[in-house]
Design an enzyme around this catalytic site. Structure first.
Site, mmCIF file in Angstrom:
data_model
loop_
_atom_site.group_PDB
_atom_site.id
_atom_site.type_symbol
_atom_site.label_atom_id
_atom_site.label_comp_id
_atom_site.label_asym_id
_atom_site.label_seq_id
_atom_site.Cartn_x
_atom_site.Cartn_y
_atom_site.Cartn_z
ATOM 1 N N CYS A 2 35.680 40.152 34.371
ATOM 2 C CA CYS A 2 36.180 41.203 33.488
ATOM 3 C C CYS A 2 35.363 42.478 33.727
ATOM 4 O O CYS A 2 34.198 42.426 34.095
ATOM 5 C CB CYS A 2 36.084 40.868 32.000
ATOM 6 S SG CYS A 2 36.894 39.326 31.576
ATOM 7 N N ARG A 27 37.493 43.304 39.158
ATOM 8 C CA ARG A 27 36.782 42.275 38.378
ATOM 9 C C ARG A 27 37.732 41.402 37.560
ATOM 10 O O ARG A 27 37.305 40.447 36.917
ATOM 11 C CB ARG A 27 35.789 42.944 37.411
ATOM 12 C CG ARG A 27 34.770 43.813 38.093
ATOM 13 C CD ARG A 27 33.889 44.484 37.066
ATOM 14 N NE ARG A 27 33.033 43.520 36.417
ATOM 15 C CZ ARG A 27 31.861 43.115 36.882
ATOM 16 N NH1 ARG A 27 31.412 43.601 38.013
ATOM 17 N NH2 ARG A 27 31.145 42.230 36.234
ATOM 18 N N TRP A 71 39.818 39.051 33.167
ATOM 19 C CA TRP A 71 40.016 37.863 33.999
ATOM 20 C C TRP A 71 39.898 36.702 33.021
ATOM 21 O O TRP A 71 38.818 36.398 32.528
ATOM 22 C CB TRP A 71 38.958 37.781 35.088
ATOM 23 C CG TRP A 71 39.200 36.715 36.094
ATOM 24 C CD1 TRP A 71 39.994 36.798 37.208
ATOM 25 C CD2 TRP A 71 38.646 35.387 36.110
ATOM 26 N NE1 TRP A 71 39.970 35.623 37.893
ATOM 27 C CE2 TRP A 71 39.157 34.731 37.247
ATOM 28 C CE3 TRP A 71 37.776 34.691 35.275
ATOM 29 C CZ2 TRP A 71 38.822 33.428 37.575
ATOM 30 C CZ3 TRP A 71 37.440 33.384 35.601
ATOM 31 C CH2 TRP A 71 37.967 32.769 36.741
ATOM 32 N N ASN A 97 32.339 40.755 28.324
ATOM 33 C CA ASN A 97 32.405 40.141 29.652
ATOM 34 C C ASN A 97 31.454 38.958 29.652
ATOM 35 O O ASN A 97 30.265 39.128 29.434
ATOM 36 C CB ASN A 97 31.978 41.184 30.702
ATOM 37 C CG ASN A 97 31.850 40.589 32.081
ATOM 38 O OD1 ASN A 97 32.475 39.584 32.390
ATOM 39 N ND2 ASN A 97 31.045 41.206 32.926
ATOM 40 N N GLY A 98 32.000 37.750 29.878
ATOM 41 C CA GLY A 98 31.149 36.563 29.874
ATOM 42 C C GLY A 98 31.842 35.445 29.130
ATOM 43 O O GLY A 98 33.036 35.537 28.814
ATOM 44 N N GLU A 467 35.864 30.623 57.202
ATOM 45 C CA GLU A 467 36.033 31.945 56.587
ATOM 46 C C GLU A 467 37.423 32.519 56.890
ATOM 47 O O GLU A 467 38.065 33.119 56.020
ATOM 48 C CB GLU A 467 34.919 32.884 57.087
ATOM 49 C CG GLU A 467 35.000 34.329 56.653
ATOM 50 C CD GLU A 467 34.983 34.539 55.137
ATOM 51 O OE1 GLU A 467 34.705 33.599 54.377
ATOM 52 O OE2 GLU A 467 35.282 35.676 54.720
ATOM 53 N N LYS A 471 40.105 33.513 54.041
ATOM 54 C CA LYS A 471 40.674 34.863 53.932
ATOM 55 C C LYS A 471 42.186 34.817 53.868
ATOM 56 O O LYS A 471 42.809 35.461 53.043
ATOM 57 C CB LYS A 471 40.217 35.666 55.154
ATOM 58 C CG LYS A 471 39.889 37.058 54.899
ATOM 59 C CD LYS A 471 38.477 37.319 54.409
ATOM 60 C CE LYS A 471 38.077 36.616 53.160
ATOM 61 N NZ LYS A 471 36.731 36.836 52.742
ATOM 62 N N GLU A 474 43.513 33.292 50.603
ATOM 63 C CA GLU A 474 43.212 34.161 49.473
ATOM 64 C C GLU A 474 44.226 35.302 49.332
ATOM 65 O O GLU A 474 44.706 35.583 48.237
ATOM 66 C CB GLU A 474 41.817 34.749 49.746
ATOM 67 C CG GLU A 474 41.135 35.423 48.626
ATOM 68 C CD GLU A 474 39.721 35.845 49.027
ATOM 69 O OE1 GLU A 474 39.338 35.742 50.218
ATOM 70 O OE2 GLU A 474 38.989 36.294 48.135
ATOM 71 N N HIS A 490 40.376 13.315 63.244
ATOM 72 C CA HIS A 490 39.980 12.231 62.336
ATOM 73 C C HIS A 490 40.792 12.273 61.045
ATOM 74 O O HIS A 490 40.234 12.154 59.951
ATOM 75 C CB HIS A 490 38.477 12.316 62.038
ATOM 76 C CG HIS A 490 37.622 12.143 63.256
ATOM 77 N ND1 HIS A 490 37.499 10.942 63.921
ATOM 78 C CD2 HIS A 490 36.865 13.033 63.945
ATOM 79 C CE1 HIS A 490 36.692 11.094 64.959
ATOM 80 N NE2 HIS A 490 36.297 12.357 64.999
ATOM 81 N N LYS A 589 36.669 39.894 41.828
ATOM 82 C CA LYS A 589 35.653 40.071 42.867
ATOM 83 C C LYS A 589 34.308 39.493 42.472
ATOM 84 O O LYS A 589 33.617 38.903 43.285
ATOM 85 C CB LYS A 589 35.503 41.565 43.164
ATOM 86 C CG LYS A 589 34.493 41.868 44.218
ATOM 87 C CD LYS A 589 35.073 42.701 45.307
ATOM 88 C CE LYS A 589 34.223 42.713 46.547
ATOM 89 N NZ LYS A 589 34.720 41.786 47.557
HETATM 90 C C1 F6R Z 1 36.148 35.685 49.269
HETATM 91 C C2 F6R Z 1 35.150 36.173 48.350
HETATM 92 C C3 F6R Z 1 34.422 35.176 47.510
HETATM 93 C C4 F6R Z 1 32.954 35.610 47.350
HETATM 94 C C5 F6R Z 1 32.217 34.679 46.379
HETATM 95 C C6 F6R Z 1 30.751 35.018 46.277
HETATM 96 O O1 F6R Z 1 36.747 36.722 49.978
HETATM 97 O O2 F6R Z 1 34.923 37.334 48.246
HETATM 98 O O3 F6R Z 1 34.509 33.901 48.043
HETATM 99 O O4 F6R Z 1 32.342 35.582 48.595
HETATM 100 O O5 F6R Z 1 32.809 34.772 45.113
HETATM 101 O O6 F6R Z 1 30.545 36.347 45.903
HETATM 102 P P1 F6R Z 1 29.125 37.034 46.040
HETATM 103 O O7 F6R Z 1 28.814 37.192 47.470
HETATM 104 O O8 F6R Z 1 29.276 38.334 45.331
HETATM 105 O O9 F6R Z 1 28.142 36.110 45.374
#
Ligand code: F6R
Length: 594
Positions: A2, A27, A71, A97-98, A467, A471, A474, A490, A589
């Protein structure tokens, strides 16, 4: 998660709150709302994004207000669950937020005392608690209310007739933006960049009383000074700059990000032992912890550090480590978190320190919580990353890990020199990938038609496959799984066939022959293969259906160029499928909840 904002000053609050909220949508964006004070408090909230709320509102003259972009944690996204929440009389409004652990007990207690709680949120108990304790002194009531709350309760409260905002920080970020006859509050820097570059970072346990002309901070009831800092990011950094999406802009910024991050290390290059504050001791083992993309960066780090330093490196997902992870006292720990606010990563630091480990944090955000709890901090220089999907910060994390490892490399000087030379060449090599993005966009048109895809890699490029899969799932909503190439046979082979393509990352290192064999086996099961191969690799092309040549770099550094190519593949695939690239559904994020 949030995003929360606050404004008090000599200007109309509404446009400022909405503009700032828009900058925090990364956020969370399930719903949003603002509360503005004149003599009374008026709340405007809905199950919409900030743009739609802005378009629906009539101008308001109030010069103080708070705002929230959500969020959802407690209760589905809905108008009634959207913040701000108010007390029974609608005189006190709160954004939060929390997560509040004891909200059910508090809710029962308040309901028994006659408070009418209407939403499913944990947040709504806060304005009712403030109402309960209010005896004419707003500040005293907030201070008393937070004593009842167990959990993460970073929040801003306002009350009709009081010309002040009261903020409390606990386990989620909150920044005060200092202006001239006006002050701001926000969860993160981008919300403030249009208005001020002067900021004060609050600490856990701080309560701030903010008026148009003054900021007063107390901790445990004692007045305390927190240093004002200057933000170095500028407004352009947090804008799209002509790109269709933040993600594409951020992918394209990577040559600069590599240069900036390297420049910083070159100017204050210190070996890892010094950085860790453990001069004189030898590095015998290491543990790296992160979440999501940062965890994948840690996995690349494991391959690099194990080979260059010849020490064992363990990599753990923070959330798993937090429940059962073990670490010996004295172990060097690296916690990677670009935002510096990820709850799981911060919790891992507590556990690591309790076990006697020294913790180096790698982060992108100056002043973030991790910078206060780690023993040492390494800053990457990626600039603000707005797109929810990480791209340039992954690259910057890798550069940071290389730079940590290189001073300790137990390899001959010629190899070390070559690695350093090649690392400096990376911006040019990454630019070559970017210059050929049209070819990747053409692959994306094909890939976009499938519902499932495997990504495979081997050795240092196995995490790159993980990764790449993260990506694409996501942002394009295609189901993707990353696999170590040799593992596919396997079990997952049962899923191969014409409808299940495989994206293969092929590098000319010790793994080359093995991954070529894997591709042959995959082709025998008729899966279409998209191969990302070294520029000197002329044989894999004959096996794969689609081939993209990656500029030549040392195999150790290949995760960077390969990842940029896979970021573009995910981006263009998502674009082809018409997905909301910068703000994928259900995500945020900065994951500040467990
Ligand atoms: C994927 C992504 C998330 C973050 C994860 C950790 O694209 O952005 O998987 O990598 O939430 O975030 P940080 O690095 O901010 O701890």
């Amino acid at each position: 998660m949030c995003g929360i904002v606050g404004y008090i000053g000599d200007k109309k609050a509404q446009p400022i709150l909405l503009n700032s909220l828009g900058k925090l949508e990364y956020r969370g964006y399930d719903s949003c709302g603002i509360a503005i004070a004149n003599n009374d408090i008026e709340v405007f909230k809905d199950l919409v994004r900030v743009k739609a709320l802005t378009e629906s509102l009539k101008p308001h003259d109030g010069k103080a207000g708070i705002g929230h972009t959500r969020w959802a944690t407690h209760g589905e996204p809905s108008k009634i669950n959207a913040h701000p929440h108010t007390d029974c009389k609608g005189k006190i409004a709160v954004v939060h937020n929390g997560t509040i652990n004891n909200f059910l007990q508090l809710r029962e207690m308040l309901a028994a005392e006659g408070h009418n709680i209407v939403s499913e949120t944990d947040t709504e108990v806060i304005p009712h608690l403030i109402e309960k304790y209010y005896d004419g002194d707003f500040e005293k009531a907030v201070t008393r209310a937070v004593k009842d709350i167990d959990g993460a309760y970073t929040m801003i409260a306002m009350m009709a007739g009081e010309h002040k905002l009261i903020a409390a920080r606990q386990e989620s970020p909150l920044i005060i933006g200092v202006g001239d006859r006006e002050n701001f509050l926000a969860s993160d820097v981008p919300a403030l960049l249009d208005y001020t570059s002067r900021v004060i970072y609050l600490e856990d346990g701080d309560i701030a009383v903010v008026t148009a002309s003054d900021v007063k901070i107390t901790h445990d009831g004692v007045p305390i000074e927190r240093e004002e800092q200057k933000i170095s990011w500028n407004i352009e950094d947090a804008q799209k700059g002509g790109y269709e999406h933040f993600m594409l802009k951020e992918i394209h910024e990577q040559p600069k990000v590599i240069r900036d991050t390297l420049t910083d290390f070159l100017s204050n290059s210190k070996p890892v032992v010094e950085l860790a504050g453990v001069e004189g001791s030898t590095l015998e083992n290491m543990i790296i912890i992160g979440c999501g993309t940062s965890y994948h960066a840690g996995l690349v780090g494991k391959y690099v550090i194990e080979e260059l330093l010849d020490i064992p490196v363990r990599v753990e997902m923070a959330d798993e480590f937090n429940y059962s992870g073990q670490a010996s006292p004295g172990t060097q720990a690296i916690v990677i978190t670009q935002s510096g606010e990820t709850r799981d990563a911060l919790k891992a630091i507590q556990r690591l320190k309790a076990k006697g480990c020294r913790v180096i944090a790698i982060t992108n955000v100056i002043g973030s919580t991790v910078t206060r709890v780690a023993d040492r901090v390494i800053y990457m220089r990626a600039g603000p990353e707005i797109s929810v999907a990480a791209s340039k910060t992954f690259t910057a994390e890798l550069i940071s890990l290389y730079w940590l490892a290189l001073p300790y490399a137990r390899v001959d000087t010629a190899r070390l020199d070559k690695l350093v030379r090649d690392i400096r060449q990376l911006p040019v090599k990454v630019q070559q990938v970017l210059d050929n993005e049209d070819k990747i966009a053409a692959f994306a048109k094909k890939l976009a038609k499938f519902d499932n895809v495997f990504y495979i890699g081997k050795g240092v490029n196995y995490p790159v496959a993980l990764e790449g899969a993260l990506k694409i799932k996501e942002i394009s909503y295609i189901h993707a799984e990353g696999y170590a190439a040799g593992e596919l046979k396997h079990g997952p082979f049962s899923l191969l066939g014409e409808k299940t393509p495989v994206v293969a990352v092929v590098t000319r290192d010790a793994t080359y022959e093995a991954i070529v064999t894997s591709i042959k086996e995959i082709k025998a099961r008729r899966s279409p293969v998209f191969a990302f191969v070294g520029e000197d690799d002329d044989s894999t092309g004959d096996l794969a259906d689609y081939v993209f040549k990656i500029p030549g770099v040392d195999p150790f550094l290949s995760p960077i160029v390969n990842s940029v190519a896979l970021q573009l593949l995910a981006y263009f695939t998502a674009k082809e499928r018409g997905c909301p690239i910068d703000f994928p559904r259900n995500l945020a994020k900065s994951v500040t909840v467990e």
